[in-house]
Enzyme design. Structure first.
Site, short mmCIF file in Angstrom:
data_model
loop_
_atom_site.label_atom_id
_atom_site.label_comp_id
_atom_site.label_asym_id
_atom_site.label_seq_id
_atom_site.Cartn_x
_atom_site.Cartn_y
_atom_site.Cartn_z
N ASP A 37 0.82 -1.23 0.00
CA ASP A 37 0.00 0.00 0.00
C ASP A 37 0.85 1.28 0.00
O ASP A 37 0.33 2.38 0.11
CB ASP A 37 -0.94 0.00 1.21
N ARG A 96 10.33 27.15 2.64
CA ARG A 96 9.80 28.37 2.01
C ARG A 96 8.42 28.75 2.52
O ARG A 96 7.93 29.81 2.23
CB ARG A 96 9.76 28.20 0.48
N GLN A 97 7.81 27.82 3.27
CA GLN A 97 6.49 28.15 3.83
C GLN A 97 6.65 28.48 5.30
O GLN A 97 6.17 27.78 6.18
CB GLN A 97 5.55 26.98 3.60
N ASP A 175 15.94 38.79 -4.71
CA ASP A 175 14.77 39.29 -3.97
C ASP A 175 15.27 39.75 -2.60
O ASP A 175 16.44 39.57 -2.26
CB ASP A 175 13.67 38.22 -3.85
N LYS A 199 11.11 41.36 -6.35
CA LYS A 199 10.44 40.22 -7.00
C LYS A 199 9.00 40.16 -6.53
O LYS A 199 8.72 40.33 -5.35
CB LYS A 199 11.17 38.93 -6.63
N ARG A 201 5.66 37.62 -6.53
CA ARG A 201 5.28 36.24 -6.81
C ARG A 201 3.79 36.08 -6.55
O ARG A 201 3.38 35.80 -5.43
CB ARG A 201 6.09 35.32 -5.89
N ASP A 230 14.40 26.32 -7.99
CA ASP A 230 13.37 25.29 -8.09
C ASP A 230 12.90 25.22 -9.55
O ASP A 230 13.39 24.42 -10.34
CB ASP A 230 12.24 25.63 -7.12
N THR A 231 11.99 26.10 -9.95
CA THR A 231 11.55 26.10 -11.35
C THR A 231 12.54 26.85 -12.24
O THR A 231 12.48 26.77 -13.46
CB THR A 231 10.19 26.81 -11.50
C1 R5P Z 1 12.29 32.23 -2.67
O1 R5P Z 1 11.92 32.84 -1.69
C2 R5P Z 1 13.60 31.49 -2.74
O2 R5P Z 1 14.62 32.17 -2.06
C3 R5P Z 1 14.00 31.26 -4.17
O3 R5P Z 1 14.17 32.49 -4.82
C4 R5P Z 1 12.93 30.47 -4.90
O4 R5P Z 1 12.56 29.36 -4.17
C5 R5P Z 1 13.39 30.06 -6.27
O5 R5P Z 1 12.34 29.38 -6.88
P1 R5P Z 1 12.18 29.34 -8.45
O6 R5P Z 1 13.45 28.76 -9.01
O7 R5P Z 1 10.99 28.45 -8.66
O8 R5P Z 1 11.92 30.73 -8.91
#
Ligand code: R5P
Length: 300
Positions: A37, A96-97, A175, A199, A201, A230-231
């Site tokens: 599972d 980040r949260q 940022d 920045k 978001r 990340d992205t």
């Molecule tokens: C945001 O607060 C972090 O410091 C990074 O700037 C963020 O996580 C980068 O994410 P991404 O590559 O998705 O823009």
């Protein structure tokens, strides 16, 4: 002195191996099984009695499962009566949260801190934590090691090799959250200046707008420093803006290569001359992306 033993789980196997070699510590053996599972069963196969145990695991690439692996291994190890347990979480997922940005949002990072506190380990160590306030969520001793010294060493060598005038170097915070990080890198690169970008978001992983407060970047070599890519949205957007204002060259570094989705292609297609991460997250990267080893910052 007690005997040391280092464990890795599904992530950071190389890093754990490196630390065990430097520290002349035993590498712990562990089994991770999956039930039909999807539930997991994690246990130590090594004897831990009276040993100083370190577990290395980044809570990335399926943070929930990595976290649960950690919790189950800690429980298994505790039954073997170790002398101490330290957790090395090179990349701390959910960081980040750390605050409520929108009404009714959870502070997920605090939830993770509360869960880890219940495991009652001796110390938790991480690298380049997203925000210093996160420490306050923990009752357990919590340490975040900055990585700026590693990037500083790397860029001093880069500047020398590429015959760049140190006064033509601008460290860029993409940022306001990376401001301290950028200050630390400026200290490492004598002669350099700092620029902070604004920045916006509007939704997770979506960067809408970046502006430059100080536009004095024409003809400069810009080094963007962030904690996470990340992205790739933040770095690519910042890179485009810096070129728009006349940057000669844009380089970028980040401690944590989260690199979701098609971010690697996105980064490779952006005009970034040099891209560097640490090995806080194990990643199969293309050769043009460089990796700096963080194990030298670790002392057990
Ligand atoms: C945001 O607060 C972090 O410091 C990074 O700037 C963020 O996580 C980068 O994410 P991404 O590559 O998705 O823009």
């Amino acid at each position: 002195m007690k005997k040391k033993i280092i464990y890795s789980l599904s992530s950071n196997k190389d890093l754990a191996r490196k630390i065990s070699r430097t520290e002349k510590a035993e590498l712990g053996r562990v089994s991770i099984d999956h039930f039909a599972d999807g539930e997991i069963l994690v246990k130590t196969l090594s004897d831990v009695k009276n040993k100083d145990v370190t577990i290395v695991e980044s809570t990335a690439k399926n943070a929930h499962e990595r976290l649960f692996e950690l919790l189950l291994l800690i429980d298994s190890i505790k039954r073997g009566k170790p002398h101490s347990i330290n957790l090395y979480i090179p990349y701390f997922g959910y960081s980040r949260q750390e605050r409520v940005s929108w009404i009714n949002e959870p502070i997920s990072c605090q939830v993770v801190a509360n869960i880890l506190d219940t495991a009652k380990v001796d110390k938790i160590l991480t690298f380049d934590l997203h925000h210093p306030d996160i420490k306050k969520f923990f009752n357990t001793k919590f340490v975040s090691i900055p990585t700026a010294s590693l990037f500083g060493k790397y860029y001093r060598e880069y500047i020398r090799k590429h015959k760049i005038n140190p006064k033509d170097v601008v460290v860029v915070s993409p940022d306001h959250g990376s401001n301290t990080r950028a200050d630390q890198l400026v200290k490492e690169l004598p002669g350099s200046k700092k620029v902070i970008l604004n920045k916006h978001r509007p939704a997770p992983n979506f960067v809408e707008h970046l502006e430059i407060n100080n536009k004095n970047i024409s003809g400069k070599t810009c080094i963007i420093i962030d904690d996470i890519i990340d992205t790739g949205g933040t770095i690519v957007s910042a890179t485009n803006l810096l070129y728009k204002y006349g940057a000669k060259d844009v380089l970028a570094c980040a401690s944590h290569a989260v690199l979701s989705g098609n971010s690697v292609n996105k980064l490779l297609n952006a005009n970034i001359s040099d891209l560097v991460f640490t090995n806080s997250i194990e990643t199969d990267l293309v050769k043009s992306i460089k990796i700096i080893d963080i194990s030298s910052l670790i002392e057990l």
